[in-house]
Motif scaffolding. Sequence first.
Motif, PDB file in Angstrom:
ATOM      1  N   CYS A 143       0.828  -1.213   0.000  1.00 56.06           N
ATOM      2  CA  CYS A 143       0.000   0.000   0.000  1.00 56.06           C
ATOM      3  C   CYS A 143       0.856   1.254   0.000  1.00 56.06           C
ATOM      4  N   ARG A 144       1.904   1.248   0.797  1.00 51.15           N
ATOM      5  CA  ARG A 144       2.800   2.406   0.868  1.00 51.15           C
ATOM      6  C   ARG A 144       3.452   2.664  -0.486  1.00 51.15           C
ATOM      7  N   SER A 145       3.893   1.609  -1.165  1.00 52.64           N
ATOM      8  CA  SER A 145       4.535   1.766  -2.476  1.00 52.64           C
ATOM      9  C   SER A 145       3.559   2.293  -3.514  1.00 52.64           C
ATOM     10  N   LEU A 146       2.326   1.785  -3.492  1.00 50.75           N
ATOM     11  CA  LEU A 146       1.329   2.228  -4.469  1.00 50.75           C
ATOM     12  C   LEU A 146       0.938   3.679  -4.236  1.00 50.75           C
ATOM     13  N   LEU A 147       0.866   4.076  -2.963  1.00 48.98           N
ATOM     14  CA  LEU A 147       0.548   5.470  -2.654  1.00 48.98           C
ATOM     15  C   LEU A 147       1.673   6.392  -3.103  1.00 48.98           C
ATOM     16  N   ARG A 148       2.917   6.025  -2.792  1.00 48.27           N
ATOM     17  CA  ARG A 148       4.063   6.834  -3.196  1.00 48.27           C
ATOM     18  C   ARG A 148       4.096   7.035  -4.710  1.00 48.27           C
ATOM     19  N   ALA A 149       3.666   6.017  -5.449  1.00 54.45           N
ATOM     20  CA  ALA A 149       3.692   6.072  -6.908  1.00 54.45           C
ATOM     21  C   ALA A 149       2.522   6.852  -7.504  1.00 54.45           C
ATOM     22  N   GLY A 150       1.621   7.335  -6.648  1.00 52.65           N
ATOM     23  CA  GLY A 150       0.492   8.125  -7.127  1.00 52.65           C
ATOM     24  C   GLY A 150      -0.594   7.318  -7.796  1.00 52.65           C
ATOM     25  N   LEU A 151      -0.685   6.021  -7.477  1.00 55.96           N
ATOM     26  CA  LEU A 151      -1.652   5.149  -8.133  1.00 55.96           C
ATOM     27  C   LEU A 151      -2.958   5.004  -7.372  1.00 55.96           C
ATOM     28  N   VAL A 152      -3.029   5.498  -6.149  1.00 58.68           N
ATOM     29  CA  VAL A 152      -4.196   5.277  -5.296  1.00 58.68           C
ATOM     30  C   VAL A 152      -5.254   6.344  -5.565  1.00 58.68           C
ATOM     31  N   ASP A 153      -6.458   5.895  -5.923  1.00 58.43           N
ATOM     32  CA  ASP A 153      -7.564   6.816  -6.186  1.00 58.43           C
ATOM     33  C   ASP A 153      -8.348   7.147  -4.931  1.00 58.43           C
ATOM     34  N   ARG A 154      -8.495   6.156  -4.053  1.00 51.69           N
ATOM     35  CA  ARG A 154      -9.251   6.359  -2.819  1.00 51.69           C
ATOM     36  C   ARG A 154      -8.509   5.695  -1.659  1.00 51.69           C
ATOM     37  N   PHE A 155      -8.536   6.352  -0.520  1.00 54.77           N
ATOM     38  CA  PHE A 155      -7.859   5.865   0.683  1.00 54.77           C
ATOM     39  C   PHE A 155      -8.911   5.807   1.780  1.00 54.77           C
ATOM     40  N   ARG A 156      -9.272   4.590   2.178  1.00 51.51           N
ATOM     41  CA  ARG A 156     -10.382   4.412   3.129  1.00 51.51           C
ATOM     42  C   ARG A 156      -9.878   3.751   4.410  1.00 51.51           C
ATOM     43  N   VAL A 157     -10.292   4.310   5.527  1.00 49.80           N
ATOM     44  CA  VAL A 157      -9.919   3.775   6.835  1.00 49.80           C
ATOM     45  C   VAL A 157     -11.185   3.615   7.670  1.00 49.80           C
ATOM     46  N   VAL A 158     -11.363   2.444   8.236  1.00 55.27           N
ATOM     47  CA  VAL A 158     -12.426   2.211   9.212  1.00 55.27           C
ATOM     48  C   VAL A 158     -11.752   2.045  10.565  1.00 55.27           C
ATOM     49  N   MET A 159     -12.030   2.979  11.482  1.00 54.40           N
ATOM     50  CA  MET A 159     -11.365   3.015  12.785  1.00 54.40           C
ATOM     51  C   MET A 159     -12.280   2.437  13.860  1.00 54.40           C
ATOM     52  N   PHE A 160     -11.726   1.489  14.607  1.00 55.39           N
ATOM     53  CA  PHE A 160     -12.458   0.860  15.699  1.00 55.39           C
ATOM     54  C   PHE A 160     -12.067   1.524  17.020  1.00 55.39           C
ATOM     55  N   PRO A 161     -13.021   1.657  17.948  1.00 57.31           N
ATOM     56  CA  PRO A 161     -12.805   2.468  19.149  1.00 57.31           C
ATOM     57  C   PRO A 161     -11.991   1.727  20.208  1.00 57.31           C
ATOM     58  N   VAL A 162     -10.710   1.546  19.910  1.00 58.70           N
ATOM     59  CA  VAL A 162      -9.806   0.925  20.862  1.00 58.70           C
ATOM     60  C   VAL A 162      -8.408   1.458  20.601  1.00 58.70           C
ATOM     61  N   ILE A 163      -7.648   1.660  21.647  1.00 64.42           N
ATOM     62  CA  ILE A 163      -6.239   2.037  21.550  1.00 64.42           C
ATOM     63  C   ILE A 163      -5.416   0.834  21.981  1.00 64.42           C
ATOM     64  N   THR A 164      -4.555   0.362  21.095  1.00 62.41           N
ATOM     65  CA  THR A 164      -3.775  -0.843  21.378  1.00 62.41           C
ATOM     66  C   THR A 164      -2.317  -0.464  21.645  1.00 62.41           C
ATOM     67  N   GLY A 165      -2.151   0.389  22.649  1.00 66.43           N
ATOM     68  CA  GLY A 165      -0.822   0.906  22.950  1.00 66.43           C
ATOM     69  C   GLY A 165       0.174  -0.166  23.352  1.00 66.43           C
ATOM     70  N   ASN A 166      -0.283  -1.175  24.107  1.00 67.33           N
ATOM     71  CA  ASN A 166       0.606  -2.240  24.560  1.00 67.33           C
ATOM     72  C   ASN A 166       0.666  -3.419  23.605  1.00 67.33           C
ATOM     73  N   THR A 167      -0.437  -3.701  22.924  1.00 72.27           N
ATOM     74  CA  THR A 167      -0.537  -4.940  22.144  1.00 72.27           C
ATOM     75  C   THR A 167      -0.597  -4.719  20.643  1.00 72.27           C
ATOM     76  N   GLY A 168      -0.647  -3.458  20.199  1.00 72.54           N
ATOM     77  CA  GLY A 168      -0.808  -3.174  18.777  1.00 72.54           C
ATOM     78  C   GLY A 168       0.352  -3.692  17.932  1.00 72.54           C
TER      79      GLY A 168
ATOM     80  N   VAL B 150      -0.107  12.860  -2.833  1.00 72.37           N
ATOM     81  CA  VAL B 150       1.210  12.832  -2.213  1.00 72.37           C
ATOM     82  C   VAL B 150       1.882  14.186  -2.383  1.00 72.37           C
ATOM     83  N   LEU B 151       2.454  14.698  -1.311  1.00 73.35           N
ATOM     84  CA  LEU B 151       3.093  16.010  -1.314  1.00 73.35           C
ATOM     85  C   LEU B 151       4.599  15.870  -1.447  1.00 73.35           C
ATOM     86  N   GLU B 152       5.186  16.720  -2.289  1.00 73.14           N
ATOM     87  CA  GLU B 152       6.645  16.756  -2.368  1.00 73.14           C
ATOM     88  C   GLU B 152       7.227  17.361  -1.106  1.00 73.14           C
ATOM     89  N   HIS B 153       6.497  18.279  -0.486  1.00 76.09           N
ATOM     90  CA  HIS B 153       6.916  18.910   0.763  1.00 76.09           C
ATOM     91  C   HIS B 153       5.680  19.483   1.419  1.00 76.09           C
TER      92      HIS B 153
END
Length: 201
Positions: free
Chosen positions: A132-157, A191-194
């Motif tokens: 995913c990171r490589s495809l985004l860097r290359a400018g190929l990603v049309d949509r970026f979707r995130v579904v966030m679940f209500p938990v913080i996994t600070g110790n186990t993430g 993607v931003l150059e700066h």
Amino acid sequence: MSELLVDFITSLDGHASGEGWPGFWGLEGPEYLAWLGKQPGATYLMGANTYRLMSGFAAGEVPNGQDEFRPEEEASVDELTQASKVVFSSSLEEPLTWANSTLVRDDAVEAVRAMKSSGSGLLSTIGSLSLCRSLLRAGLVDRFRVVMFPVITGNTGKERIYDGYPDVALEMVEHRTFDGRIQLVEYKPRVLEHPPLGVPA
């Protein structure tokens, strides 16, 4: 031309999974599952690690810490088994055992670029953070979707998603809350150059 969707489910602090947590962090609800069931068909793109994990689930391997699959986890794996999948790897060997999977040894960025230009359906990633990171860097990603679940996994993430990402501007195209607790956000990425050097007067 095909459209490419990078699709993540995450904890609030940006982990893709957590040690000892079930799928969906055990927090999926009926609204979210109904929405998942209505998603359009896609060709799924993944790397070797995700393939090994998911094909293991399809073969009956239960995630660590669980005695058996929950029904919603089993249904999710079954749907993936039926879908077309493209696996980018130089280490896996043919034939791939998971049904409807195609192995591609060529450079993933160039292969996906060709798939986008010659196809007409939806391409969607599953897991595969470095892909995913490589495809985004290359400018190929049309949509970026995130579904966030209500938990913080600070110790186990595990699997911090955004490490190594470039700076990216995100234009929101959709947002939604499921079951009063699960948050979907969807963007068009650029993607931003700066970063911006200052705020215009």
